[in-house]
Design a protein around this motif. Structure first.
Motif, PDB file in Angstrom:
ATOM      1  N   VAL A 178       0.837  -1.209   0.000  1.00 13.82           N
ATOM      2  CA  VAL A 178       0.000   0.000   0.000  1.00 13.82           C
ATOM      3  C   VAL A 178       0.865   1.249   0.000  1.00 13.82           C
ATOM      4  CG1 VAL A 178      -1.657   1.345   1.359  1.00 13.82           C
ATOM      5  CG2 VAL A 178      -1.987  -1.115   1.072  1.00 13.82           C
ATOM      6  N   ALA A 179       1.895   1.253   0.844  1.00 16.60           N
ATOM      7  CA  ALA A 179       2.793   2.415   0.907  1.00 16.60           C
ATOM      8  C   ALA A 179       3.479   2.650  -0.433  1.00 16.60           C
ATOM      9  CB  ALA A 179       3.832   2.204   2.011  1.00 16.60           C
ATOM     10  N   LEU A 180       3.950   1.584  -1.075  1.00 14.56           N
ATOM     11  CA  LEU A 180       4.649   1.751  -2.346  1.00 14.56           C
ATOM     12  C   LEU A 180       3.693   2.077  -3.489  1.00 14.56           C
ATOM     13  CD1 LEU A 180       7.495  -0.911  -2.257  1.00 14.56           C
ATOM     14  CD2 LEU A 180       7.562   1.512  -1.712  1.00 14.56           C
ATOM     15  N   PHE A 181       2.433   1.652  -3.384  1.00 15.29           N
ATOM     16  CA  PHE A 181       1.432   2.077  -4.370  1.00 15.29           C
ATOM     17  C   PHE A 181       1.232   3.589  -4.296  1.00 15.29           C
ATOM     18  CE2 PHE A 181      -2.912   3.316  -5.379  1.00 15.29           C
ATOM     19  CZ  PHE A 181      -3.067   2.805  -6.659  1.00 15.29           C
ATOM     20  N   LEU A 182       1.071   4.117  -3.085  1.00 13.79           N
ATOM     21  CA  LEU A 182       0.903   5.566  -2.914  1.00 13.79           C
ATOM     22  C   LEU A 182       2.160   6.322  -3.336  1.00 13.79           C
ATOM     23  CD1 LEU A 182      -0.983   5.670   0.506  1.00 13.79           C
ATOM     24  CD2 LEU A 182      -1.929   6.122  -1.768  1.00 13.79           C
ATOM     25  N   LEU A 183       3.313   5.742  -3.060  1.00 11.87           N
ATOM     26  CA  LEU A 183       4.566   6.356  -3.501  1.00 11.87           C
ATOM     27  C   LEU A 183       4.578   6.491  -5.026  1.00 11.87           C
ATOM     28  CD1 LEU A 183       7.531   7.240  -2.716  1.00 11.87           C
ATOM     29  CD2 LEU A 183       8.178   4.874  -3.219  1.00 11.87           C
ATOM     30  N   GLY A 184       4.127   5.449  -5.695  1.00  6.89           N
ATOM     31  CA  GLY A 184       4.083   5.489  -7.150  1.00  6.89           C
ATOM     32  C   GLY A 184       3.109   6.530  -7.675  1.00  6.89           C
ATOM     33  N   TYR A 185       1.934   6.660  -7.030  1.00  7.74           N
ATOM     34  CA  TYR A 185       0.969   7.632  -7.551  1.00  7.74           C
ATOM     35  C   TYR A 185       1.382   9.067  -7.243  1.00  7.74           C
ATOM     36  CZ  TYR A 185      -3.245   9.847  -9.135  1.00  7.74           C
ATOM     37  OH  TYR A 185      -4.121  10.659  -9.823  1.00  7.74           O
ATOM     38  N   GLY A 186       2.029   9.286  -6.096  1.00  8.65           N
ATOM     39  CA  GLY A 186       2.559  10.614  -5.827  1.00  8.65           C
ATOM     40  C   GLY A 186       3.571  11.025  -6.881  1.00  8.65           C
ATOM     41  N   TRP A 187       4.448  10.083  -7.239  1.00  3.70           N
ATOM     42  CA  TRP A 187       5.405  10.347  -8.307  1.00  3.70           C
ATOM     43  C   TRP A 187       4.684  10.637  -9.617  1.00  3.70           C
ATOM     44  CZ3 TRP A 187       5.894   7.619 -12.854  1.00  3.70           C
ATOM     45  CH2 TRP A 187       7.004   7.930 -13.649  1.00  3.70           C
ATOM     46  N   ASN A 188       3.642   9.887  -9.908  1.00  2.00           N
ATOM     47  CA  ASN A 188       2.907  10.053 -11.156  1.00  2.00           C
ATOM     48  C   ASN A 188       2.331  11.453 -11.284  1.00  2.00           C
ATOM     49  OD1 ASN A 188       0.002   9.909 -12.507  1.00  2.00           O
ATOM     50  ND2 ASN A 188       1.276   8.379 -13.500  1.00  2.00           N
ATOM     51  N   LEU A 189       1.719  11.956 -10.217  1.00  2.00           N
ATOM     52  CA  LEU A 189       1.135  13.290 -10.259  1.00  2.00           C
ATOM     53  C   LEU A 189       2.204  14.356 -10.516  1.00  2.00           C
ATOM     54  CD1 LEU A 189      -1.371  12.973  -7.282  1.00  2.00           C
ATOM     55  CD2 LEU A 189      -1.999  13.341  -9.679  1.00  2.00           C
ATOM     56  N   CYS A 190       3.341  14.229  -9.836  1.00  2.00           N
ATOM     57  CA  CYS A 190       4.431  15.188 -10.052  1.00  2.00           C
ATOM     58  C   CYS A 190       5.003  15.067 -11.461  1.00  2.00           C
ATOM     59  CB  CYS A 190       5.536  14.966  -9.016  1.00  2.00           C
ATOM     60  SG  CYS A 190       5.056  15.325  -7.311  1.00  2.00           S
ATOM     61  N   PHE A 191       5.125  13.845 -11.931  1.00  2.00           N
ATOM     62  CA  PHE A 191       5.707  13.560 -13.247  1.00  2.00           C
ATOM     63  C   PHE A 191       4.827  14.110 -14.361  1.00  2.00           C
ATOM     64  CE2 PHE A 191       6.728  10.485 -16.713  1.00  2.00           C
ATOM     65  CZ  PHE A 191       8.102  10.672 -16.758  1.00  2.00           C
ATOM     66  N   VAL A 192       3.532  13.820 -14.298  1.00  2.00           N
ATOM     67  CA  VAL A 192       2.605  14.305 -15.322  1.00  2.00           C
ATOM     68  C   VAL A 192       2.447  15.823 -15.227  1.00  2.00           C
ATOM     69  CG1 VAL A 192       0.214  14.227 -16.127  1.00  2.00           C
ATOM     70  CG2 VAL A 192       1.387  12.105 -15.519  1.00  2.00           C
ATOM     71  N   GLY A 193       2.343  16.339 -13.995  1.00  2.00           N
ATOM     72  CA  GLY A 193       2.195  17.782 -13.826  1.00  2.00           C
ATOM     73  C   GLY A 193       3.399  18.556 -14.328  1.00  2.00           C
ATOM     74  N   GLY A 194       4.604  18.111 -13.967  1.00  2.00           N
ATOM     75  CA  GLY A 194       5.820  18.791 -14.423  1.00  2.00           C
ATOM     76  C   GLY A 194       6.027  18.659 -15.923  1.00  2.00           C
ATOM     77  N   SER A 195       5.831  17.443 -16.453  1.00  2.00           N
ATOM     78  CA  SER A 195       6.005  17.220 -17.894  1.00  2.00           C
ATOM     79  C   SER A 195       4.978  18.007 -18.699  1.00  2.00           C
ATOM     80  CB  SER A 195       5.873  15.736 -18.216  1.00  2.00           C
ATOM     81  OG  SER A 195       6.814  14.970 -17.506  1.00  2.00           O
ATOM     82  N   GLY A 196       3.745  18.034 -18.201  1.00  2.00           N
ATOM     83  CA  GLY A 196       2.696  18.765 -18.900  1.00  2.00           C
ATOM     84  C   GLY A 196       2.977  20.253 -18.953  1.00  2.00           C
ATOM     85  N   ARG A 197       3.552  20.783 -17.888  1.00  2.00           N
ATOM     86  CA  ARG A 197       3.868  22.209 -17.902  1.00  2.00           C
ATOM     87  C   ARG A 197       4.945  22.528 -18.933  1.00  2.00           C
ATOM     88  NH1 ARG A 197       5.568  26.528 -13.138  1.00  2.00           N
ATOM     89  NH2 ARG A 197       4.718  28.302 -14.281  1.00  2.00           N
ATOM     90  N   LEU A 198       5.942  21.675 -19.044  1.00  2.00           N
ATOM     91  CA  LEU A 198       6.970  21.883 -20.058  1.00  2.00           C
ATOM     92  C   LEU A 198       6.377  21.810 -21.466  1.00  2.00           C
ATOM     93  CD1 LEU A 198       9.966  19.767 -18.672  1.00  2.00           C
ATOM     94  CD2 LEU A 198       9.689  22.247 -18.580  1.00  2.00           C
ATOM     95  N   ALA A 199       5.524  20.805 -21.696  1.00  2.00           N
ATOM     96  CA  ALA A 199       4.957  20.606 -23.033  1.00  2.00           C
ATOM     97  C   ALA A 199       3.972  21.701 -23.417  1.00  2.00           C
ATOM     98  CB  ALA A 199       4.268  19.244 -23.104  1.00  2.00           C
ATOM     99  N   ARG A 200       3.340  22.331 -22.428  1.00  2.00           N
ATOM    100  CA  ARG A 200       2.306  23.330 -22.723  1.00  2.00           C
ATOM    101  C   ARG A 200       2.826  24.763 -22.721  1.00  2.00           C
ATOM    102  NH1 ARG A 200      -1.900  24.327 -18.112  1.00  2.00           N
ATOM    103  NH2 ARG A 200      -0.046  25.448 -17.403  1.00  2.00           N
ATOM    104  N   ASP A 201       3.752  25.084 -21.818  1.00  2.00           N
ATOM    105  CA  ASP A 201       4.096  26.482 -21.555  1.00  2.00           C
ATOM    106  C   ASP A 201       5.391  26.960 -22.200  1.00  2.00           C
ATOM    107  OD1 ASP A 201       1.828  26.481 -20.047  1.00  2.00           O
ATOM    108  OD2 ASP A 201       2.838  26.382 -18.103  1.00  2.00           O
ATOM    109  N   LEU A 202       6.174  26.071 -22.800  1.00  2.00           N
ATOM    110  CA  LEU A 202       7.455  26.488 -23.383  1.00  2.00           C
ATOM    111  C   LEU A 202       7.304  26.806 -24.869  1.00  2.00           C
ATOM    112  CD1 LEU A 202       9.916  23.921 -21.771  1.00  2.00           C
ATOM    113  CD2 LEU A 202       9.651  26.329 -21.176  1.00  2.00           C
ATOM    114  N   PRO A 203       8.126  27.739 -25.394  1.00  2.00           N
ATOM    115  CA  PRO A 203       8.111  28.005 -26.840  1.00  2.00           C
ATOM    116  C   PRO A 203       8.495  26.762 -27.634  1.00  2.00           C
ATOM    117  CG  PRO A 203       9.337  29.705 -25.658  1.00  2.00           C
ATOM    118  CD  PRO A 203       9.062  28.617 -24.677  1.00  2.00           C
ATOM    119  N   GLU A 204       7.895  26.597 -28.789  1.00  2.00           N
ATOM    120  CA  GLU A 204       8.100  25.371 -29.562  1.00  2.00           C
ATOM    121  C   GLU A 204       9.557  25.171 -29.953  1.00  2.00           C
ATOM    122  OE1 GLU A 204       6.386  23.237 -33.641  1.00  2.00           O
ATOM    123  OE2 GLU A 204       5.591  25.159 -32.948  1.00  2.00           O
ATOM    124  N   ALA A 205      10.265  26.264 -30.270  1.00  2.00           N
ATOM    125  CA  ALA A 205      11.648  26.132 -30.722  1.00  2.00           C
ATOM    126  C   ALA A 205      12.566  25.595 -29.633  1.00  2.00           C
ATOM    127  CB  ALA A 205      12.163  27.489 -31.213  1.00  2.00           C
TER     128      ALA A 205
END
Length: 398
Positions: free
Chosen positions: A298-325
């Motif tokens: 259970v602890a490692l499942f939650l560890l994985g989902y916490g990482w997932n939220l940070c990973f998707v949130g951080g990656s999504g910000r780079l993909a959405r907010d940075l200039p294409e070049a």
């Protein structure tokens, strides 16, 4: 999944995650048995370093060839690394094992960068969902890889090899399949311009925030996850129990990714990132006190989902907010920095485990997650700039 390139990206990522999950867990046990508990994280660290270096190498190669070609190249190199690691384990050669994991990391870099390639196939308002889709598809490999530790070990024993070589032989097959799947990937090139300096890239708020959050999530997740198989091994648990626990962890890492992607598209990066950091803190606190066959998964499942939220949130910000070049260069540079810093966490995790125990490692990780949560929760007021204009001074937000 609307196109062949998206199917290729998802398939290649799933197969590469199966390879890396099986190889990483087994390499920790092999090194611990050979060198002692404090050195169990060395091969896994080599794999993480390979991922960081691979992110830089593939980002530069994509200026000269298509993303399809770079992914195929990365997965093929990973297959060669898996073969090298299998031979090294059979001969008791830890140095060869580390070299094999280094090459496996090159393929893992391709799998990680696939999420950005998928985001580029979608409009800005759907890029979080595209990233979540690729991460979710990798769940099949990431969960299935650990579950195949025991059967692959038995298959290796049946042909006269040691049981620990089985997961690496499995990794070689899945890497070859990933390279074949990647032949249908996107042909997009990043352009021939030279990448700007990393120091200038991380000055933008989007890159700086994403880097901080993704480094924290990766370090906390890698430290606690790397030490978990060794902690179980030291208490007499076999490959089956280790594989089941790691499957729960990887299920948390990937299974809810579409939800994370939709949350990002609906509410933006801030709630997703803060939710991920708080989940990391909760999971590491639970890992510090949990015992038995239920508490640790259970602890490692939650560890994985916490990482997932940070990973998707951080990656999504780079993909959405940075200039294409500049986007491909920033994405590759951030991934490289994340994985190189995480390599140190992987190496130190087993040292801390050996010196202070698993609870010390987990509580330290919890404190780190809470500290970054506080810094990210502070809303920064936009600076005001006074500019003189013909009609008088005008106050502008900067």
């Amino acid at each position: 999944m609307r196109s062949r390139p998206m199917v290729a990206l998802c398939s290649g990522t799933a197969l590469m995650n199966a390879s890396m999950a099986a190889a990483s867990a087994t390499s920790t046990l092999v090194a611990a048995d050979r060198l002692g508990a404090g050195w169990g994280g060395v091969p896994n660290t080599a794999g993480i370093v390979g991922t960081g270096l691979g992110a830089l190498a593939l980002t530069r190669l994509v200026r000269r060839m298509s993303r399809r070609a770079t992914f195929v190249l990365g997965y093929a190199a990973a297959g060669a690394g898996a073969c090298l690691a299998a031979v090294a384990v059979a001969n008791g050669d830890v140095v060869g094992l580390c070299l094999g994991l280094l090459l496996l990391g090159l393929g893992n870099a391709g799998a990680q960068l696939s999420r950005y390639a998928a985001a580029d196939l979608r409009p800005p308002g759907r890029r979080g969902s595209a990233i979540g889709l690729v991460v979710w598809c990798s769940a099949a490999g990431a969960v299935g890889g650990p579950l195949l530790l025991d059967p692959s070990g038995a298959a290796a024993t049946a042909i006269g090899w040691t049981a620990f070589t089985g997961p690496f032989l499995l990794a070689a097959l899945t890497c070859a399949a990933a390279a074949l799947a990647a032949t249908g990937g996107p042909r997009v090139r990043a352009g021939a311009q030279a990448p700007p300096p990393f120091r200038r890239l991380v000055r933008t708020p989007a890159a700086r925030s994403a880097l901080t959050v993704m480094v924290t999530a990766q370090v906390v997740m890698v430290a606690v996850m790397t030490a978990a198989p060794l902690e179980m091994h030291m208490h007499g648990d076999g490959l089956g129990a280790v594989g089941m626990t790691l499957s729960a962890h990887t299920l948390g890492m990937f299974a809810l990714s579409p939800v994370s992607g939709r949350l990002f598209d609906r509410f933006g990066h801030r709630p997703v990132i803060l939710g991920g950091l708080l989940t990391l803190a909760l999971s590491t606190a639970l890992a510090a006190v949990a015992t038995g066959s239920l508490g640790r998964p259970v602890a490692l499942f939650l560890l994985g989902y916490g990482w997932n939220l940070c990973f998707v949130g951080g990656s999504g910000r780079l993909a959405r907010d940075l200039p294409e070049a500049e986007r491909p260069h920033v994405e590759g540079a951030v991934d490289a920095a994340v994985w190189m810093i995480a390599a140190a966490a992987s190496l130190l995790s087993t040292v801390v485990l050996s010196a202070g125990g698993y609870s010390v490692l987990a509580w330290t990780s919890c404190a780190a997650a809470l500290a970054v949560t506080l810094t990210q929760s502070r809303r920064r007021r936009p600076a005001l700039q006074v500019r003189a204009e013909p009609a008088g001074p005008v106050i502008r937000q900067r």
